[in-house]
Design a protein around this motif. Structure first.
Motif, PDB file in Angstrom:
ATOM      1  N   SER A 135       0.851  -1.188   0.000  1.00  0.00           N
ATOM      2  CA  SER A 135       0.000   0.000   0.000  1.00  0.00           C
ATOM      3  C   SER A 135       0.885   1.236   0.000  1.00  0.00           C
ATOM      4  O   SER A 135       2.047   1.192   0.433  1.00  0.00           O
ATOM      5  CB  SER A 135      -0.906   0.012   1.230  1.00  0.00           C
ATOM      6  OG  SER A 135      -0.135   0.177   2.402  1.00  0.00           O
ATOM      7  N   ASP A 152       2.494   0.702  -5.574  1.00  0.00           N
ATOM      8  CA  ASP A 152       1.186   0.608  -4.932  1.00  0.00           C
ATOM      9  C   ASP A 152       0.393  -0.550  -5.524  1.00  0.00           C
ATOM     10  O   ASP A 152      -0.004  -0.526  -6.687  1.00  0.00           O
ATOM     11  CB  ASP A 152       0.421   1.919  -5.129  1.00  0.00           C
ATOM     12  CG  ASP A 152      -0.866   1.971  -4.315  1.00  0.00           C
ATOM     13  OD1 ASP A 152      -1.260   0.933  -3.734  1.00  0.00           O
ATOM     14  OD2 ASP A 152      -1.482   3.048  -4.269  1.00  0.00           O
ATOM     15  N   HIS A 154      -2.563  -1.327  -4.966  1.00  0.00           N
ATOM     16  CA  HIS A 154      -3.959  -0.994  -5.208  1.00  0.00           C
ATOM     17  C   HIS A 154      -4.174  -0.526  -6.648  1.00  0.00           C
ATOM     18  O   HIS A 154      -5.312  -0.478  -7.114  1.00  0.00           O
ATOM     19  CB  HIS A 154      -4.431   0.096  -4.241  1.00  0.00           C
ATOM     20  CG  HIS A 154      -4.532  -0.387  -2.825  1.00  0.00           C
ATOM     21  ND1 HIS A 154      -3.736   0.086  -1.814  1.00  0.00           N
ATOM     22  CD2 HIS A 154      -5.318  -1.336  -2.261  1.00  0.00           C
ATOM     23  CE1 HIS A 154      -4.042  -0.533  -0.687  1.00  0.00           C
ATOM     24  NE2 HIS A 154      -4.995  -1.404  -0.927  1.00  0.00           N
TER      25      HIS A 154
END
Length: 264
Positions: A135, A152, A154
């Motif tokens: 993250s 990242d 995500h």
């Protein structure tokens, strides 16, 4: 490690009614016949699976094999010692099997988790160039632990954000193996801790790894942690909060910390 692996190792070898947990730290209360190297009162840490007594470490007492336990160094407190065995041994055994050396490149998925953060540190200490997925909130911490680059996870397009040609990939995020494989060079290696190693292609060796108790390796890790060269992020909770802790682990809400149950 990933959620599937976390569930597997919380209580391997236990059958209800039984306590969960296959790792921990404490003081020796008694030793069996023929046991050498340990005495009553010694501080130890251990990973034990399957559980020889049919019940695990989420209890006041637990039975372990002497050859799966390591002496706890004086500079390592009980909470940090209890947080080390499974994640530390998993990271070390994976890296040793990957066999990378100084200057080689390693991709680690879920670098922000307990196993991932230890893997980053152990790899960086060997001079391996580490790219980790995590993250955004974990990026600064992982760079401080030795990662060269943090991406990242995500971002659904994260594979396009990194330079491919990795010598190896260590998969600690369920479902990430398929995205990581194309980033590994021909003839490279992929080790999955989430039981989803993809089929081998382009000469890439691919396998699933399951941690094994190893007292010699555990002592080495404990000494590094006591010296401060291996950093841990335990999250202590009282034993009475065991059910809540279990829920946090299996649903991926541990926040990168290793949950440690204490008697206090």
């Amino acid at each position: 490690m990933g959620r599937t692996a976390e569930r597997r190792w919380l209580g391997r070898g236990a059958a209800p009614p039984a306590a969960l947990g296959v790792e921990g730290a404490g003081k020796v209360l008694a030793v069996g016949a023929g046991v050498t190297g340990f005495a009553v009162g010694d501080r130890v840490l251990a990973h034990e699976a399957p559980l020889p007594g049919g019940s695990g470490f989420w209890a006041e007492r637990v039975l372990v094999n002497a050859d799966h336990a390591a002496a706890c160094p004086p500079g390592l407190d009980a909470v940090h010692a209890a947080a080390l065995p499974v994640n530390g041994l998993t990271a070390l055994q994976a890296l040793e099997k990957l066999g990378l050396g100084r200057g080689q490149r390693l991709l680690i998925t879920n670098g922000g988790g307990a196993t991932g953060a230890l893997s980053v540190q152990l790899a960086a200490a060997r001079g391996i160039e580490v790219t980790a997925t995590a993250s955004a909130a974990a990026a600064e911490r992982l760079l401080g632990l030795g990662a060269t680059e943090v991406v990242d996870h995500h971002d659904a397009n994260w594979p396009a954000q990194v330079r491919g040609g990795f010598d190896a990939a260590l998969i600690i995020a369920t479902g990430a193996a398929g995205a990581a494989l194309p980033l590994v060079r021909d003839g490279g290696r992929l080790c999955s801790l989430t039981s989803d190693a993809p089929a081998e292609e382009r000469g890439i060796t691919s396998w699933d790894l399951y941690v094994e108790p190893n007292a010699t390796q555990l002592l080495r890790l404990a000494e590094q942690a006591a010296a401060g060269t291996l950093k841990l992020a335990p999250g202590p909770l009282p034993l009475s909060e065991g059910p809540a802790a279990f829920a946090r682990v299996v649903t991926g809400r541990a926040g990168g910390k290793k949950i440690v149950l204490t008697r206090a």
